[in-house]
Write an enzyme that holds these catalytic residues in place. Structure first.
Site, PDB file in Angstrom:
ATOM      1  N   ASP A   3     -25.819  -7.362 -48.661  1.00 40.53           N
ATOM      2  CA  ASP A   3     -26.201  -8.635 -48.062  1.00 40.53           C
ATOM      3  C   ASP A   3     -27.405  -9.251 -48.783  1.00 40.53           C
ATOM      4  OD1 ASP A   3     -26.021 -10.698 -46.288  1.00 40.53           O
ATOM      5  OD2 ASP A   3     -27.042  -9.674 -44.643  1.00 40.53           O
TER       6      ASP A   3
ATOM      7  N   TRP B 280     -31.004 -14.939 -51.970  1.00 40.87           N
ATOM      8  CA  TRP B 280     -31.584 -14.700 -53.303  1.00 40.87           C
ATOM      9  C   TRP B 280     -31.467 -15.974 -54.146  1.00 40.87           C
ATOM     10  CZ3 TRP B 280     -30.056 -14.906 -58.366  1.00 40.87           C
ATOM     11  CH2 TRP B 280     -30.792 -14.162 -59.299  1.00 40.87           C
TER      12      TRP B 280
ATOM     13  N   HIS C 126     -24.128 -14.473 -55.915  1.00 39.95           N
ATOM     14  CA  HIS C 126     -23.018 -13.517 -55.936  1.00 39.95           C
ATOM     15  C   HIS C 126     -22.844 -12.925 -57.344  1.00 39.95           C
ATOM     16  CE1 HIS C 126     -22.052 -14.390 -51.858  1.00 39.95           C
ATOM     17  NE2 HIS C 126     -21.627 -15.624 -52.084  1.00 39.95           N
TER      18      HIS C 126
ATOM     19  N   GLU D  25     -14.268 -11.390 -41.459  1.00 41.89           N
ATOM     20  CA  GLU D  25     -14.910 -12.613 -40.945  1.00 41.89           C
ATOM     21  C   GLU D  25     -15.402 -13.522 -42.078  1.00 41.89           C
ATOM     22  OE1 GLU D  25     -15.619  -9.458 -39.776  1.00 41.89           O
ATOM     23  OE2 GLU D  25     -14.287  -9.803 -38.067  1.00 41.89           O
TER      24      GLU D  25
ATOM     25  N   LEU E 193     -16.828  10.202 -59.202  1.00 37.31           N
ATOM     26  CA  LEU E 193     -17.141   9.366 -58.036  1.00 37.31           C
ATOM     27  C   LEU E 193     -15.884   8.636 -57.533  1.00 37.31           C
ATOM     28  CD1 LEU E 193     -19.390   7.828 -56.294  1.00 37.31           C
ATOM     29  CD2 LEU E 193     -19.279   6.081 -58.076  1.00 37.31           C
TER      30      LEU E 193
ATOM     31  N   ARG F 266     -27.846  -4.661 -38.483  1.00 37.16           N
ATOM     32  CA  ARG F 266     -26.596  -4.563 -37.726  1.00 37.16           C
ATOM     33  C   ARG F 266     -25.484  -4.060 -38.643  1.00 37.16           C
ATOM     34  NH1 ARG F 266     -27.533 -10.492 -37.427  1.00 37.16           N
ATOM     35  NH2 ARG F 266     -26.581 -11.355 -39.286  1.00 37.16           N
TER      36      ARG F 266
HETATM   37  C1  FPP Z   1     -23.140 -11.054 -48.603  1.00 42.65           C
HETATM   38  O1  FPP Z   1     -24.279 -11.809 -48.933  1.00 42.65           O
HETATM   39  C2  FPP Z   1     -22.349 -10.834 -49.800  1.00 42.65           C
HETATM   40  C3  FPP Z   1     -21.023 -11.125 -49.927  1.00 42.65           C
HETATM   41  C4  FPP Z   1     -20.190 -11.680 -48.845  1.00 42.65           C
HETATM   42  C5  FPP Z   1     -20.340 -10.920 -51.203  1.00 42.65           C
HETATM   43  C6  FPP Z   1     -20.646  -9.639 -51.921  1.00 42.65           C
HETATM   44  C7  FPP Z   1     -20.150  -9.746 -53.292  1.00 42.65           C
HETATM   45  C8  FPP Z   1     -20.763  -9.289 -54.377  1.00 42.65           C
HETATM   46  C9  FPP Z   1     -22.022  -8.489 -54.372  1.00 42.65           C
HETATM   47  C10 FPP Z   1     -20.138  -9.606 -55.679  1.00 42.65           C
HETATM   48  C11 FPP Z   1     -19.608  -8.486 -56.462  1.00 42.65           C
HETATM   49  C12 FPP Z   1     -18.783  -7.494 -55.785  1.00 42.65           C
HETATM   50  C13 FPP Z   1     -17.902  -6.707 -56.426  1.00 42.65           C
HETATM   51  C14 FPP Z   1     -17.261  -5.624 -55.648  1.00 42.65           C
HETATM   52  C15 FPP Z   1     -17.558  -6.855 -57.851  1.00 42.65           C
HETATM   53  P1  FPP Z   1     -24.449 -13.275 -48.299  1.00 42.65           P
HETATM   54  O2  FPP Z   1     -23.655 -14.222 -49.126  1.00 42.65           O
HETATM   55  O3  FPP Z   1     -24.062 -13.216 -46.857  1.00 42.65           O
HETATM   56  O4  FPP Z   1     -25.975 -13.520 -48.453  1.00 42.65           O
HETATM   57  P2  FPP Z   1     -26.917 -14.315 -47.428  1.00 42.65           P
HETATM   58  O5  FPP Z   1     -26.905 -13.556 -46.138  1.00 42.65           O
HETATM   59  O6  FPP Z   1     -28.246 -14.259 -48.108  1.00 42.65           O
HETATM   60  O7  FPP Z   1     -26.365 -15.707 -47.315  1.00 42.65           O
END
Ligand code: FPP
Length: 231
Positions: free
Chosen positions: A2, A7, A19, A49, A113, A176
């Protein structure tokens, strides 16, 4: 994983840059986990979700998963990593599901792994699917309701063949579970950190492992009982 959006926002950049930066953390944490002898690492990449997000962000993330798999699978395979994906594949596009199946087949016999990517995954969705399978077996006369126990429920879950997680790490400051592995996390230790996922690096992972190393895992027993077993 998260904190990608925040960021990016802190740097006045669009969310997708967060991302993309998150992928670098994925790479570093997978490498670190393998180096430290972790046997199973499950990354919550996209929840059931998360489909509620703006369509552009969902498409961008799906494209990023596909691109990352295309780029990284050979390297993972060379490093003896076994890749698995869990989640509702029927909610993913064909290119992505085909790439996932190919990556799983390529790495199936690796015994280093095990890297599990949870995409379109929800803990409740997982339990509902298991429940449906049980109901079908009962309806077919194959299973007596009196024989249903924890093993029966577990045997219908996505991670039925893997041990329960020892440690949950959540980045980004929220405390959470957000519909992650609801069943499997029953006795997991939990490490919450304010570090945003794109900043989460080897030293942060090591902090979490150090915390884990200091935990006494009792699984319902008393400390005295555990001491007695040690003696
Ligand atoms: C949550 O942060 C993150 C996601 C829903 C996407 C996670 C994806 C990656 C880390 C990209 C790469 C993954 C792989 C497996 C190659 P958020 O967008 O909710 O952040 P925020 O809470 O700060 O808005």
């Amino acid at each position: 994983m998260d904190g990608n959006g925040r960021w990016a926002r802190k740097r006045a950049l669009p969310r997708h840059v967060g991302h993309r930066s998150g992928v670098k953390s994925v790479r570093e944490i997978v490498e670190t986990a393998a180096k430290r002898g972790v046997k199973y690492l499950t990354l919550f990449a996209f929840s059931s979700e998360n489909f509620k997000r703006p369509r552009d962000e969902v498409s961008m993330l799906m494209a990023l998963f596909l691109e990352s798999l295309q780029r990284e699978v050979e390297e993972l395979h060379k490093n003896n990593v076994r890749l698995r994906c869990v989640g509702a594949r029927d909610r993913l596009n064909l290119a992505l599901t085909e790439k996932i199946s190919a990556a799983e087949a390529l790495t199936a016999d690796n015994d280093g792994l095990t890297l599990v990517l949870a995409v379109a995954y929800g803990g409740r969705w997982d339990i509902v699917n298991s429940t449906r399978r049980i109901a079908e077996r009962v309806a077919a006369g194959e299973l007596d309701p009196d024989d249903i126990d924890e093993t029966t429920v577990e045997s219908g879950l996505e991670l039925r063949d893997l041990p329960d997680p020892d440690l949950l790490i959540r980045t980004g400051g929220e405390k959470r579970i957000s519909n992650f592995l609801l069943w499997n996390l029953a006795y997991s230790e939990m490490w919450f950190t304010d570090v945003l996922w794109p900043d989460f690096r080897q030293r942060d992972f090591d902090d979490a492992l150090e915390f884990f190393g200091k935990r006494q895992r009792r699984f319902g027993s008393t400390p005295e009982q555990l001491e007695a077993v040690k003696c």
